[in-house]
Motif scaffolding. Structure first.
Motif, PDB file in Angstrom:
ATOM      1  N   LEU B 100     -33.252  26.725  -8.782  1.00 38.08           N
ATOM      2  CA  LEU B 100     -33.541  26.862  -7.400  1.00 38.08           C
ATOM      3  C   LEU B 100     -32.169  26.460  -6.440  1.00 38.08           C
ATOM      4  O   LEU B 100     -31.901  27.587  -5.920  1.00 38.08           O
ATOM      5  CB  LEU B 100     -34.442  25.815  -6.618  1.00 38.08           C
ATOM      6  N   ASN B 103     -29.974  29.669  -7.790  1.00 36.81           N
ATOM      7  CA  ASN B 103     -30.115  30.991  -6.801  1.00 36.81           C
ATOM      8  C   ASN B 103     -30.000  30.555  -5.813  1.00 36.81           C
ATOM      9  O   ASN B 103     -29.105  32.115  -4.802  1.00 36.81           O
ATOM     10  CB  ASN B 103     -31.727  30.669  -6.949  1.00 36.81           C
ATOM     11  N   ALA B 104     -29.620  29.410  -5.215  1.00 40.84           N
ATOM     12  CA  ALA B 104     -28.612  28.918  -3.741  1.00 40.84           C
ATOM     13  C   ALA B 104     -27.403  29.887  -3.682  1.00 40.84           C
ATOM     14  O   ALA B 104     -26.979  30.224  -2.632  1.00 40.84           O
ATOM     15  CB  ALA B 104     -29.386  28.302  -3.149  1.00 40.84           C
ATOM     16  N   THR B 121     -30.672  22.179   2.646  1.00 39.26           N
ATOM     17  CA  THR B 121     -31.371  21.267   2.714  1.00 39.26           C
ATOM     18  C   THR B 121     -32.573  21.808   1.911  1.00 39.26           C
ATOM     19  O   THR B 121     -32.930  20.758   1.527  1.00 39.26           O
ATOM     20  CB  THR B 121     -31.765  20.702   4.139  1.00 39.26           C
ATOM     21  N   ALA B 122     -33.105  22.984   2.300  1.00 44.68           N
ATOM     22  CA  ALA B 122     -34.574  22.950   1.865  1.00 44.68           C
ATOM     23  C   ALA B 122     -34.239  22.957   0.360  1.00 44.68           C
ATOM     24  O   ALA B 122     -35.659  22.847  -0.209  1.00 44.68           O
ATOM     25  CB  ALA B 122     -34.631  24.661   2.469  1.00 44.68           C
ATOM     26  N   LEU B 125     -34.175  19.781  -0.880  1.00 40.85           N
ATOM     27  CA  LEU B 125     -35.962  19.179  -0.797  1.00 40.85           C
ATOM     28  C   LEU B 125     -36.717  19.904  -1.880  1.00 40.85           C
ATOM     29  O   LEU B 125     -37.369  18.985  -2.202  1.00 40.85           O
ATOM     30  CB  LEU B 125     -35.994  19.176   0.467  1.00 40.85           C
ATOM     31  N   VAL B 126     -35.998  20.715  -2.062  1.00 42.54           N
ATOM     32  CA  VAL B 126     -37.897  21.521  -2.907  1.00 42.54           C
ATOM     33  C   VAL B 126     -37.640  20.853  -4.054  1.00 42.54           C
ATOM     34  O   VAL B 126     -37.780  21.308  -5.040  1.00 42.54           O
ATOM     35  CB  VAL B 126     -37.602  23.194  -2.792  1.00 42.54           C
ATOM     36  N   GLY B 129     -38.870  17.387  -4.573  1.00 44.67           N
ATOM     37  CA  GLY B 129     -40.072  18.002  -4.876  1.00 44.67           C
ATOM     38  C   GLY B 129     -40.615  18.370  -6.309  1.00 44.67           C
ATOM     39  O   GLY B 129     -41.519  17.770  -6.796  1.00 44.67           O
ATOM     40  N   VAL B 130     -39.711  19.665  -7.084  1.00 37.60           N
ATOM     41  CA  VAL B 130     -40.153  20.002  -8.156  1.00 37.60           C
ATOM     42  C   VAL B 130     -40.401  18.346  -9.414  1.00 37.60           C
ATOM     43  O   VAL B 130     -41.242  18.650 -10.099  1.00 37.60           O
ATOM     44  CB  VAL B 130     -39.274  21.061  -8.443  1.00 37.60           C
ATOM     45  N   PHE B 132     -40.229  15.718  -8.936  1.00 34.28           N
ATOM     46  CA  PHE B 132     -41.374  15.212  -8.500  1.00 34.28           C
ATOM     47  C   PHE B 132     -42.493  14.999  -8.983  1.00 34.28           C
ATOM     48  O   PHE B 132     -43.473  14.104  -9.318  1.00 34.28           O
ATOM     49  CB  PHE B 132     -41.178  14.541  -6.947  1.00 34.28           C
ATOM     50  N   LEU B 133     -42.821  16.362  -8.706  1.00 34.04           N
ATOM     51  CA  LEU B 133     -44.539  17.040  -8.880  1.00 34.04           C
ATOM     52  C   LEU B 133     -44.978  16.995  -9.836  1.00 34.04           C
ATOM     53  O   LEU B 133     -45.440  16.508 -10.614  1.00 34.04           O
ATOM     54  CB  LEU B 133     -45.125  18.491  -8.121  1.00 34.04           C
ATOM     55  N   ALA B 134     -43.895  16.898 -11.388  1.00 39.34           N
ATOM     56  CA  ALA B 134     -43.794  16.973 -12.709  1.00 39.34           C
ATOM     57  C   ALA B 134     -42.944  15.611 -13.484  1.00 39.34           C
ATOM     58  O   ALA B 134     -43.598  15.736 -15.185  1.00 39.34           O
ATOM     59  CB  ALA B 134     -42.072  17.750 -13.320  1.00 39.34           C
ATOM     60  N   HIS B 135     -43.404  14.992 -12.385  1.00 36.90           N
ATOM     61  CA  HIS B 135     -43.727  13.099 -13.605  1.00 36.90           C
ATOM     62  C   HIS B 135     -44.728  12.303 -13.005  1.00 36.90           C
ATOM     63  O   HIS B 135     -45.626  12.555 -11.992  1.00 36.90           O
ATOM     64  CB  HIS B 135     -42.294  12.535 -13.181  1.00 36.90           C
TER      65      HIS B 135
END
Lengths: 148, 135
Positions: B100, B103-104, B121-122, B125-126, B129-130, B132-135
């Motif tokens: 991510l 790519n930015a 920022t997006a 944050l993403v 977030g990814v 945290f989701l994977a843990h």
């Protein structure tokens, strides 16, 4: 500078990008989990797996994802589409919680919150970068007409 | 007796090299595909004028598109190779979040996209977030 907004149809394409990928992955996962273990010495079994209903549905959804992803990239910037596609992770978590009744840890809910806020941030801005056309006389397109 | 690949200890630099390979090839692929779709134009408009066949033809006759798909294929096999040596809990979130951010950066410098503070920022944050989701 004009603030370019997306049409309802274009938002629908972005929605398909977000929904098709996680649903496709879930179908593949469910299909592969229901099959007996496939040995690396028998790769032909993988081809047979393609014709099972869940794997077939998963592949169809992933083709739908790729088609809608390409369409989205044709009208929006890559840096706009990618966070939107990451929203698929949030959909997976919500499906896991409310459809499969799995327990989601606090850390994962925090991840869901961060991705949602991130996608909200980017969705409020313009979808594409406006290109300024400079003509042969070195003037910005439209400026020349105003001067005449 | 040979140990399965996942049992063999993978050093830090080897793990970093595998993750870097996935991230770099994936970023190149995404940027090439984005450039291809930008050069083709809005697919919805093409479909309105030339039909679905016209839209498919416009995509399939673009060399940049095939270059992008080739890099994404290399990225996919690099990920498979990485998963053979690393745990999914490391390779999955590391490649997803780093891609991510790269790519930015690539979008700003190669596609000349207007990556303003909102998009940075997006992306960050993403990315977190990814993780945290994977843990």
């Amino acid at each position: 500078m004009a603030h370019q907004t997306l049409t309802a149809r274009q938002y629908m394409v972005l929605g398909l990008v977000s929904v098709c990928a996680p649903l496709g992955d879930s179908c593949l996962s469910r299909g592969m989990a229901s099959l007996p273990a496939i040995s690396i010495t028998h790769p032909v079994s993988l081809i047979a797996a393609v014709f099972t209903p869940w794997i077939g549905l998963g592949i169809a959804l992933l083709i739908g994802f790729f088609a809608s992803y390409l369409t989205a990239l044709s009208f929006a910037d890559l840096t706009y589409v990618l966070p939107a596609s990451a929203f698929g992770n949030v959909i997976i978590e919500l499906l896991s919680r409310f459809w499969l009744h799995e327990t989601i840890s606090l850390e994962r809910w925090f991840g869901v919150l961060l991705i949602t806020v991130g996608v909200g941030f980017v969705a409020q801005g313009p979808a594409t970068t406006e290109r300024v056309e400079i003509n042969a006389s070195g003037m910005i397109e439209g400026q020349e007409a105003q001067l005449q | 007796m040979t140990l399965p690949a996942s049992e063999i200890h993978t050093g830090f630099w080897a793990a970093a090299a595998m993750i870097t390979a996935v991230v770099v090839t994936s970023t190149i692929g995404e940027v090439l595909i984005a450039a291809a779709m930008k050069s083709i134009g809005d697919l919805d408009e093409i479909r309105t004028h030339s039909g679905l066949k016209g839209a498919i033809r416009a995509v399939l006759t673009c060399p940049l598109f095939f270059a992008g798909v080739s890099f994404l294929a290399i990225s996919f096999f690099s990920l498979l190779f990485a998963l053979n040596h690393l745990n999914l809990s490391l390779a999955g979130p590391a490649t997803a979040s780093l891609t991510l951010v790269t790519n930015a950066i690539a979008g700003k410098f190669f596609l000349k996209e207007n990556v303003d503070r909102r998009r940075w920022t997006a992306a960050i944050l993403v990315c977190i977030g990814v993780y945290f989701l994977a843990h």
